[in-house]
Motif scaffolding. Structure first.
Motif, mmCIF file in Angstrom:
data_model
loop_
_atom_site.group_PDB
_atom_site.id
_atom_site.type_symbol
_atom_site.label_atom_id
_atom_site.label_comp_id
_atom_site.label_asym_id
_atom_site.label_seq_id
_atom_site.Cartn_x
_atom_site.Cartn_y
_atom_site.Cartn_z
ATOM 1 N N VAL A 185 33.002 -15.255 -18.460
ATOM 2 C CA VAL A 185 34.054 -16.234 -18.743
ATOM 3 C C VAL A 185 34.294 -17.121 -17.530
ATOM 4 C CG1 VAL A 185 36.516 -16.549 -19.229
ATOM 5 C CG2 VAL A 185 35.186 -14.870 -20.528
ATOM 6 N N SER A 186 34.330 -16.521 -16.355
ATOM 7 C CA SER A 186 34.531 -17.285 -15.128
ATOM 8 C C SER A 186 33.416 -18.311 -14.926
ATOM 9 C CB SER A 186 34.591 -16.337 -13.926
ATOM 10 O OG SER A 186 34.761 -17.057 -12.724
ATOM 11 N N THR A 187 32.182 -17.895 -15.184
ATOM 12 C CA THR A 187 31.040 -18.806 -15.046
ATOM 13 C C THR A 187 31.112 -19.929 -16.085
ATOM 14 O OG1 THR A 187 29.646 -17.022 -14.199
ATOM 15 C CG2 THR A 187 28.532 -18.964 -15.073
ATOM 16 N N ILE A 188 31.505 -19.579 -17.302
ATOM 17 C CA ILE A 188 31.616 -20.573 -18.376
ATOM 18 C C ILE A 188 32.638 -21.645 -18.015
ATOM 19 C CG2 ILE A 188 32.427 -20.923 -20.751
ATOM 20 C CD1 ILE A 188 31.183 -18.122 -21.356
ATOM 21 N N LEU A 189 33.797 -21.231 -17.531
ATOM 22 C CA LEU A 189 34.828 -22.191 -17.150
ATOM 23 C C LEU A 189 34.309 -23.130 -16.066
ATOM 24 C CD1 LEU A 189 38.078 -19.989 -16.976
ATOM 25 C CD2 LEU A 189 37.122 -21.214 -18.929
ATOM 26 N N SER A 190 33.603 -22.562 -15.096
ATOM 27 C CA SER A 190 33.072 -23.371 -14.006
ATOM 28 C C SER A 190 32.031 -24.370 -14.496
ATOM 29 C CB SER A 190 32.474 -22.458 -12.934
ATOM 30 O OG SER A 190 31.888 -23.211 -11.891
#
Length: 219
Positions: free
Chosen positions: A190-195
């Motif tokens: 999720v963190s990577t997706i947001l970035s």
């Protein structure tokens, strides 16, 4: 202890919200403001975890205040708390990067749940607001001003799977069970997706998923 700044131009509303939050031993209202300018000053002075902002305030409205807080104090989560549940207000709030949106007529437990979720780095829409967002996305009313311009083709296959489930409203735990992953791995995805999508929170990522047509027909 979760530290909260409360901004509303009506003293009676502030007193009521403060009383609700005070019923949770893990939440403390550390500052209050009667307008957007005071709210921004209070955020810089008190460094709260969450700022609860009314949309319609004198001098500087809540949406402008939210944008300024995100620009100058990104560590503070922002929840819009308002009597207005129209699609226009919701869409503008999400476009400005609001981490949560609640109505003043929502259940008090939703208010406390929203503060806890946003303080923990998540996002929160009260059930009634979430229903309007989903209906608006399906009807194409919530697209203007949302971050649909961010491509999803740069995501890996696994990240796209996570985004689809996130867009359907699943929590990290539910996504983990669905994809047979550990929750920590989902959180990292999720963190990577947001970035990669260039969005601030799960709500904006969900809007991207809907506008890209990824969620249509999901069982």
């Amino acid at each position: 202890m979760i530290r909260v700044l409360l901004a509303d131009d009506e003293a009676m509303i502030r007193a009521g919200v403060r009383a609700i939050l005070a019923s949770d031993p893990g939440i403390e209202v550390v500052a209050e403001a009667a307008n957007g300018r005071e709210a921004v000053e209070g955020v810089h002075q008190h460094r709260p975890d969450v700022a609860l902002l009314d949309i319609q305030m004198p001098a500087v409205d809540g949406l402008t205040t939210a944008a300024e807080i995100h620009r100058t104090r990104p560590g503070t989560g922002v929840i819009m708390l308002t009597t207005f549940g129209e699609d226009e207000f919701i869409a503008r709030a999400l476009h400005e990067g609001a981490d949560g949106f609640l109505l003043k007529s929502d259940d008090p437990d939703d208010l406390k749940a929203g503060v806890r979720a946003v303080a923990g780095g998540g996002a929160y829409l009260s059930p009634r607001v979430a229903a309007r967002v989903i209906a608006g996305l399906r009807a194409g009313r919530m697209g203007a001003g949302t971050p649909s311009r961010h491509p999803v083709d740069q995501l890996t296959d696994r990240e796209r799977e996570v985004l689809v489930l996130l867009g359907s409203g699943m929590s990290n735990g539910q996504i983990a069970r669905r994809l047979h992953l550990v929750e920590g791995t989902v959180k990292a995805h999720v963190s990577t997706i947001l970035s990669r999508l260039g969005v601030r929170n799960r709500v904006q990522a969900a809007i991207v998923a809907h506008e890209a047509g990824l969620v249509d027909g999901l069982a």
